[in-house]
Design a protein around this motif. Structure first.
Motif, PDB file in Angstrom:
ATOM      1  N   ARG A 155      -2.566  -8.885 -10.135  1.00  0.00           N
ATOM      2  CA  ARG A 155      -2.307  -8.598  -8.716  1.00  0.00           C
ATOM      3  C   ARG A 155      -1.868  -9.833  -7.930  1.00  0.00           C
ATOM      4  NH1 ARG A 155      -7.312  -5.748  -9.389  1.00  0.00           N
ATOM      5  NH2 ARG A 155      -8.410  -7.416  -8.267  1.00  0.00           N
ATOM      6  N   SER A 156      -1.888 -10.990  -8.569  1.00  0.00           N
ATOM      7  CA  SER A 156      -1.669 -12.245  -7.852  1.00  0.00           C
ATOM      8  C   SER A 156      -0.202 -12.648  -7.727  1.00  0.00           C
ATOM      9  CB  SER A 156      -2.414 -13.379  -8.571  1.00  0.00           C
ATOM     10  OG  SER A 156      -1.745 -13.698  -9.784  1.00  0.00           O
ATOM     11  N   ARG A 184       2.341 -17.825  -2.998  1.00  0.00           N
ATOM     12  CA  ARG A 184       1.187 -17.101  -3.543  1.00  0.00           C
ATOM     13  C   ARG A 184       0.358 -17.957  -4.495  1.00  0.00           C
ATOM     14  NH1 ARG A 184       5.950 -15.197  -5.606  1.00  0.00           N
ATOM     15  NH2 ARG A 184       6.251 -15.098  -7.884  1.00  0.00           N
ATOM     16  N   HIS A 207      -7.138  -8.489 -14.296  1.00  0.00           N
ATOM     17  CA  HIS A 207      -6.670  -7.564 -13.262  1.00  0.00           C
ATOM     18  C   HIS A 207      -6.334  -8.331 -11.977  1.00  0.00           C
ATOM     19  CE1 HIS A 207      -7.236  -3.762 -15.370  1.00  0.00           C
ATOM     20  NE2 HIS A 207      -8.319  -4.302 -15.924  1.00  0.00           N
ATOM     21  N   ARG A 208      -7.149  -9.319 -11.621  1.00  0.00           N
ATOM     22  CA  ARG A 208      -6.825 -10.155 -10.457  1.00  0.00           C
ATOM     23  C   ARG A 208      -5.548 -10.956 -10.706  1.00  0.00           C
ATOM     24  NH1 ARG A 208     -11.013 -13.988  -7.945  1.00  0.00           N
ATOM     25  NH2 ARG A 208      -9.540 -13.827  -6.209  1.00  0.00           N
TER      26      ARG A 208
END
Length: 257
Positions: A70-71, A32, A66-67
């Motif tokens: 979610r990462s 990821r 927020h990103r």
């Protein structure tokens, strides 16, 4: 946790633009994430650890927390202060942004080797809120060869005494003893293994801490300074927690404010 030099950032971003993608998929780190300057990890690799996070300062610019949350990032450490007269201008935005995104976060202090530890601890206390649920504070102590005002190399025994002073003051205020972040050379030069009860966050970007800090226990490992994470522009430090996800939950329950 040292600031990435502007030249390195520029070269890294040019490389990113040239290849048309967000860095390279690096052998041995979680899929990821990417890396702008990957090391060829083999054997004991970062990917063998389940829990990963970032540390940031003003050099990362505006962050979409927020990103980030979610990462696949599980925690963040945010630079708050340095020495006894400097605050990171992005601290408040990063501290609040990470909290709003539901990301566990803690604050760190960069130690200035030419100022008494008690003054630096007081400066940190004056600028970092004591908030329930925050991760423990961090003392970042390393050689700063780029400093224009302090090239001191204190004797190891005196330096360890100063570390103990900082740790004791900060621990009394927050109810949690700080984690100590340091590098291979600083750890060895000052025999930091003699600190005993301290908990360590170790930087090792070309080898697992088991090899570069033989025999030393650790909780966090900074394995690259050129990582790529959604929500952060450019390079960012990537870190692994020593245990499993269940270990992480237990550690947070024990070590959060």
């Amino acid at each position: 946790m040292r600031a990435i030099r502007a030249g390195l950032i520029g070269m890294a971003l040019l490389a990113l633009a040239a290849c048309g993608g967000p860095g390279e998929r690096a052998r041995g780190i979680p899929d990821r994430f990417r890396d702008l300057d990957p090391y060829d990890w083999r054997g004991l690799t970062p990917a063998r650890h389940a829990v990963h996070g970032i540390d940031v300062s003003r050099y990362q610019g505006d962050i979409d927390w927020h990103r980030v949350a979610r990462s696949g990032v599980s925690f963040a450490f945010v630079k708050a202060t340095e020495g006894g007269d400097h605050t990171d201008p992005s601290f408040a935005a990063n501290w609040q942004g990470a909290a709003r995104a539901g990301l566990p976060r803690g604050a760190y202090h960069f130690f200035y080797l030419c100022r008494p530890a008690a003054e630096q601890a007081a400066w940190f206390l004056a600028h970092v809120p004591r908030e329930a649920g925050a991760l423990p504070p961090v003392l970042d102590i390393e050689w700063n060869h780029a400093s224009r005002t302090c090239r001191a190399r204190p004797d190891p025994a005196g330096l360890r005494a100063e570390i103990a002073t900082f740790q004791d003051i900060v621990a009394r205020h927050y109810g949690q003893r700080p984690v100590i972040y340091t590098t291979v050379d600083f750890f060895a030069d000052n025999d930091l293994g003699r600190l005993g009860r301290e908990e360590f966050w170790l930087r090792s970007v070309a080898g697992h801490p088991r090899k570069t800090f033989p025999g030393q226990d650790w909780s966090f490992w900074q394995y690259t300074g050129t990582g790529v994470v959604h929500g952060v522009s450019g390079a960012v430090d990537l870190n692994a927690f020593a245990g499993s996800e269940a270990d992480w939950a237990r550690w947070r329950a024990r070590r959060s404010l």
